[in-house]
Design a protein around this motif. Structure first.
Motif, PDB file in Angstrom:
ATOM      1  N   PHE A 327      26.894  22.321  24.610  1.00  0.00           N
ATOM      2  CA  PHE A 327      27.653  22.157  25.860  1.00  0.00           C
ATOM      3  C   PHE A 327      28.133  20.721  26.022  1.00  0.00           C
ATOM      4  O   PHE A 327      29.315  20.475  26.327  1.00  0.00           O
ATOM      5  N   ALA A 331      32.016  19.819  26.106  1.00  0.00           N
ATOM      6  CA  ALA A 331      32.574  19.378  27.392  1.00  0.00           C
ATOM      7  C   ALA A 331      33.371  18.089  27.267  1.00  0.00           C
ATOM      8  O   ALA A 331      34.220  17.793  28.125  1.00  0.00           O
ATOM      9  N   THR A 335      36.931  17.214  29.865  1.00  0.00           N
ATOM     10  CA  THR A 335      36.757  16.340  31.033  1.00  0.00           C
ATOM     11  C   THR A 335      37.532  15.032  30.909  1.00  0.00           C
ATOM     12  O   THR A 335      37.127  14.009  31.438  1.00  0.00           O
ATOM     13  N   SER A 392      31.628  12.771  35.774  1.00  0.00           N
ATOM     14  CA  SER A 392      32.429  13.995  35.652  1.00  0.00           C
ATOM     15  C   SER A 392      33.112  14.332  36.973  1.00  0.00           C
ATOM     16  O   SER A 392      34.265  14.775  36.999  1.00  0.00           O
ATOM     17  N   CYS A 498      32.815  22.366  33.925  1.00  0.00           N
ATOM     18  CA  CYS A 498      31.786  21.611  33.193  1.00  0.00           C
ATOM     19  C   CYS A 498      30.829  20.907  34.155  1.00  0.00           C
ATOM     20  O   CYS A 498      29.618  20.842  33.910  1.00  0.00           O
ATOM     21  N   THR A 501      28.378  23.458  35.599  1.00  0.00           N
ATOM     22  CA  THR A 501      27.429  23.860  34.557  1.00  0.00           C
ATOM     23  C   THR A 501      26.384  22.782  34.329  1.00  0.00           C
ATOM     24  O   THR A 501      25.185  23.059  34.238  1.00  0.00           O
TER      25      THR A 501
END
Length: 541
Positions: A327, A331, A335, A392, A498, A501
């Motif tokens: 992940f 990601a 992003t 993020s 993302c 998550t």
């Protein structure tokens, strides 16, 4: 990695210990006591003490991180080539009905065809996808040093095919070949860096990888800025040839570096592991016997009668660890990273002139390197999860703002707004999500499965990146979607997914030993409980 608190007197006792710890008949309880001393010493170190006591560990992490320059250089090189005037003239296709005035003459407007623009930028990633799956078994077999040296020698050969290429198709194949050793480097570098340093240095050691990624882009930006006005093959041949600066010097340095003591301990080569520890730290201040005992304790905890295999990554608690690594790697493409990788081309499509676009690309890369250094402090003191989530969140907001700016047409104000937001997104990506990712990747995997886990994780990065590159190229290309800044809506949406998550599934591993991390995964603790959970120093399950 333990510290000699009492000076040389204690070091004398340590030498006697040094031979004891390798007696395979010695009871687990005996080396567990030494392991506890070593782990406590690591926890009690400050960052400055860790640097002073393990100066060579920091140096060798720096050397291994230099490997990332090569992949970064080439990723940004292809991103810049599609915006390089002579490269477009040589390999581009005409846009029907569009002309421009060059030296007083009206000529057709050319661009690199959308399908080739995407293909050139994914060719290296396709090769790297092969390389990362080669890296795991190869490294588990012969170690980090020799796997990396083999990759560097192969790269020297493959650069020839790229340099002498006279068509986009040959460049595609050359990049595919170069990608194989990149895959080895990118899989091994974070694992090696995280294994040779004490707990307090794991963040800066692995985050150096992101700094060298920025350095690679700075070199590319400077070279292509200098050659963007050249109107012969030197405009792209010389930037390609500069790749030969890196592999041979790095191969010589890596031949001299110590093998990871964790890898040696996994192989049962305990005397060599102790010597490696002594080469990484100051011999007068480290107790290699206790340090190897700490490594043995973790390896005993993870012990299995089976040889490490890819199938094992997707079973039991290792499945969760593998998914986190996959992940975090994947990601990066969702992003803001792809805007950073295509910064110059993005600036061109946002309406910025050629020289200004290349200058902004160079400024972006320089700022990225500076912000990575700031991230060392943030990750070390605030934690991985914290800066990953906040970084993020900020990037997601800015990506949506970029999309809104792209809705205001092609006026000068709108162009500069899009360029500014694109620059900010690219830079802030290297303050939060990007550097934190490298630390998380290095810490999450089990020791015995680490080369395989980092290989599979990086493989997931390429699997996601390849279609995303085609999508990004289509969105920006005038012969495709021609979205310019409006691509921010797409990346903002993926970035938000993302972020959500990560909030639910990404644990905080700041200040945790590998033993503690193993235990917390075995106990299946929810991600948001990791920070407040206390693991007793005597616990082994």
């Amino acid at each position: 990695m333990s510290t000699d608190i009492e000076g040389k007197a204690h070091h004398g006792e340590a030498i006697e210990h040094h031979t004891d710890v390798y007696d395979e008949k010695k009871g687990v309880a005996d080396f567990k006591a030494d392991a506890i001393l070593a782990e406590n010493a690591e926890h009690n170190m400050t960052v400055l003490q860790a640097v002073k006591q393990y100066p060579m560990a920091s140096f060798w992490a720096f050397v291994i991180s230099c490997l990332i320059i090569m992949e970064s250089y080439d990723v940004f090189l292809m991103g810049n080539f599609v915006a390089l005037p002579y490269f477009i003239t040589r390999f581009g296709v005409e846009i029907p009905g569009q002309t421009q005035i060059v030296n007083g003459i009206e000529v057709p407007v050319k661009v690199i065809a959308t399908q080739w623009q995407g293909a050139l930028q994914v060719s290296g990633q396709l090769g790297a996808l092969i390389g990362v799956f080669v890296a795991g078994p190869l490294t588990s077999w012969i170690g980090y040093r020799w796997a990396t040296i083999i990759g560097l020698m192969l790269l020297n050969v493959f650069i020839f095919s790229f340099y002498f290429a006279n068509s986009i198709a040959v460049m595609f194949v050359a990049q595919l070949l170069e990608g194989v050793p990149w895959g080895i480097f990118i899989a091994n570098a974070p694992a090696y860096c995280s294994e040779i340093v004490p707990i307090q240095l794991r963040a800066p050691a692995t985050q150096m990888l992101q700094m060298f990624w920025a350095i690679g882009s700075i070199i590319v930006g400077a070279v292509t800025y200098c050659y963007n006005g050249v109107e012969n093959d030197s405009a792209f041949r010389i930037p390609i040839a500069l790749q030969w600066l890196f592999p041979t010097p790095l191969a010589i340095l890596i031949f001299c570096c110590p093998e990871s003591p964790w890898w040696l301990t996994r192989k049962g080569r305990l005397e060599e592991a102790a010597k490696s520890v002594e080469r990484l730290g100051r011999r007068s201040q480290v107790n290699s016997g206790e340090t190897v005992a700490m490594m043995r304790r973790v390896i005993e905890f993870e012990k299995s009668t089976k040889r490490p295999s890819l199938l094992e990554l997707f079973k039991g608690t290792d499945l969760r660890r593998t998914l986190i690594v996959c992940f975090v790697y994947s990601a990066q493409n969702l992003t803001g990273n792809l805007i950073a990788n295509q910064a110059v081309y993005f600036f061109r499509q946002a309406g910025i002139s050629v020289n200004t676009a290349f200058a902004l690309g160079l400024i972006t890369s320089a700022l990225q390197m500076i912000f990575v250094m700031f991230s060392w402090i943030l990750t070390t003191y605030l934690g991985r999860r914290t800066i990953y989530l906040w970084g993020s969140a900020v990037n997601t907001i800015l990506l949506f703002a970029l999309g809104i700016a792209g809705c205001f047409g092609k006026g000068q104000a709108a162009n500069y707004a899009q360029a500014s937001l694109g620059l900010i997104v690219s830079v802030l990506f290297t303050l939060g999500p990007a550097p934190a990712s490298w630390v998380i990747i290095g810490e999450t995997s089990a020791i015995r499965l680490r080369p395989l886990t980092t290989g599979v994780g990086r493989g997931s990065y390429y699997i996601v990146e390849i279609p995303c590159i085609f999508l990004a190229s289509y969105m920006l290309n005038p012969t495709g979607g021609n979205l310019a800044g409006k691509c921010g809506f797409v990346w903002g949406a993926t970035g938000f997914i993302c972020l959500v998550t990560a909030y639910f599934f990404l644990p905080e591993m700041k200040g945790r030993s590998y033993r503690e991390i193993d235990i917390m995964f075995q106990r299946r603790l929810p991600a948001r409980q990791w920070k407040k959970t206390i693991i007793d120093i005597n616990d082994d399950e």
